[in-house]
Scaffold this motif. Structure first.
Motif, short mmCIF file in Angstrom:
data_model
loop_
_atom_site.label_atom_id
_atom_site.label_comp_id
_atom_site.label_asym_id
_atom_site.label_seq_id
_atom_site.Cartn_x
_atom_site.Cartn_y
_atom_site.Cartn_z
N UNK A 1 60.33 53.68 40.60
CA UNK A 1 59.68 53.33 39.33
C UNK A 1 60.40 52.19 38.60
N UNK A 2 61.72 52.23 38.41
CA UNK A 2 62.33 51.08 37.72
C UNK A 2 62.20 49.78 38.50
N UNK A 3 62.21 49.86 39.82
CA UNK A 3 62.00 48.64 40.61
C UNK A 3 60.62 48.05 40.36
N UNK A 4 59.61 48.91 40.30
CA UNK A 4 58.24 48.46 40.06
C UNK A 4 58.04 48.00 38.63
N UNK A 5 58.72 48.63 37.68
CA UNK A 5 58.66 48.16 36.30
C UNK A 5 59.31 46.78 36.17
N UNK A 6 60.45 46.59 36.82
CA UNK A 6 61.18 45.32 36.74
C UNK A 6 60.37 44.18 37.36
N UNK A 7 59.81 44.41 38.54
CA UNK A 7 58.81 43.51 39.14
C UNK A 7 59.28 42.06 39.21
N UNK A 8 60.45 41.84 39.81
CA UNK A 8 60.98 40.48 39.88
C UNK A 8 61.90 40.37 41.09
N UNK A 9 62.38 39.16 41.31
CA UNK A 9 63.33 38.89 42.38
C UNK A 9 64.75 39.01 41.79
N UNK A 10 65.62 39.73 42.49
CA UNK A 10 67.01 39.90 42.04
C UNK A 10 67.93 39.18 43.02
N UNK A 11 68.92 38.51 42.50
CA UNK A 11 69.92 37.79 43.29
C UNK A 11 69.29 36.79 44.25
N UNK A 12 68.11 36.30 43.88
CA UNK A 12 67.46 35.26 44.65
C UNK A 12 66.74 35.70 45.91
N UNK A 13 66.87 36.96 46.32
CA UNK A 13 66.22 37.36 47.57
C UNK A 13 65.70 38.80 47.60
N UNK A 14 66.09 39.66 46.67
CA UNK A 14 65.61 41.05 46.68
C UNK A 14 64.35 41.15 45.83
N UNK A 15 63.22 41.41 46.48
CA UNK A 15 61.95 41.56 45.80
C UNK A 15 61.80 43.02 45.36
#
Length: 194
Positions: free
Chosen positions: A141-155
């Protein structure tokens, strides 16, 4: 109604649920969508941490109570259902997956209530499978709420979808697990008046 720190944390979790939903009702010119996503993610994570912390404190301080045992899963289910409804609205979770998860929570809660009424609540006590399912949901759920790329490569959307699919499979599996445990009592008492 008993009042202690663990129950206060559970009430805090209940109070945080509308914030996860409400942040998306703010006008975009007040809070851009990426900031709404970040705010909802942080609020959800804080609520999820209180879920672990209130149980830990209740056991450590010997402050468990029947009311706390009732309120804690209600808060958990409201938190997950509220977040899933937001994610469906934002088109980040499939409607069918949300239906499976929310429907299972309602069905198993009703089953547990019925089993408690007939004095067999221990038969459907929370299992490790249910805890793993919850952990998958609380990760997705927090991953889907955040909905962005992290550290340039983690979707986080892609990763969250994968965790949510695993959570949905575990949801169905755990539902059948609990129903199998309760089946002898359902057959024996199902048609009998209370």
């Amino acid at each position: 109604m008993p009042f202690n720190i663990p129950i206060l944390l559970t009430w805090l979790r209940v109070a945080l649920i509308p914030l996860v939903v409400g942040v998306y009702y703010l006008p975009i010119h007040w809070l851009p969508r990426s900031d709404q996503d970040l705010a909802a993610t942080l609020v959800f994570i804080i609520a999820a941490v209180t879920d672990w912390f209130d149980g830990f404190l209740a056991r450590r301080w010997n402050q468990t109570s029947a009311f706390g045992a009732f309120l804690d899963p209600v808060a958990d289910k409201l938190m997950v259902a509220g977040a899933l409804l937001v994610l469906v609205h934002l088109d980040r979770v499939d409607h069918f997956i949300a239906f499976i998860i929310i429907g299972r929570e309602i069905a198993i809660s009703a089953l547990r209530e019925w089993m408690a009424q007939i004095g067999a609540s221990r038969s459907v006590a929370v299992s490790s499978l249910g805890k793993i399912k919850t952990a998958m949901q609380m990760t997705a759920i927090p991953m889907l709420l955040f909905h962005d790329i992290v550290w340039g490569w983690i979707d986080t959307q892609l990763l969250g979808e994968a965790f949510m699919i695993v959570a949905a499979v575990l949801t169905v599996w755990s539902m059948f697990y609990y129903l199998r445990l309760a089946w002898p009592m359902i057959k024996e008492k199902g048609g009998a008046p209370l």
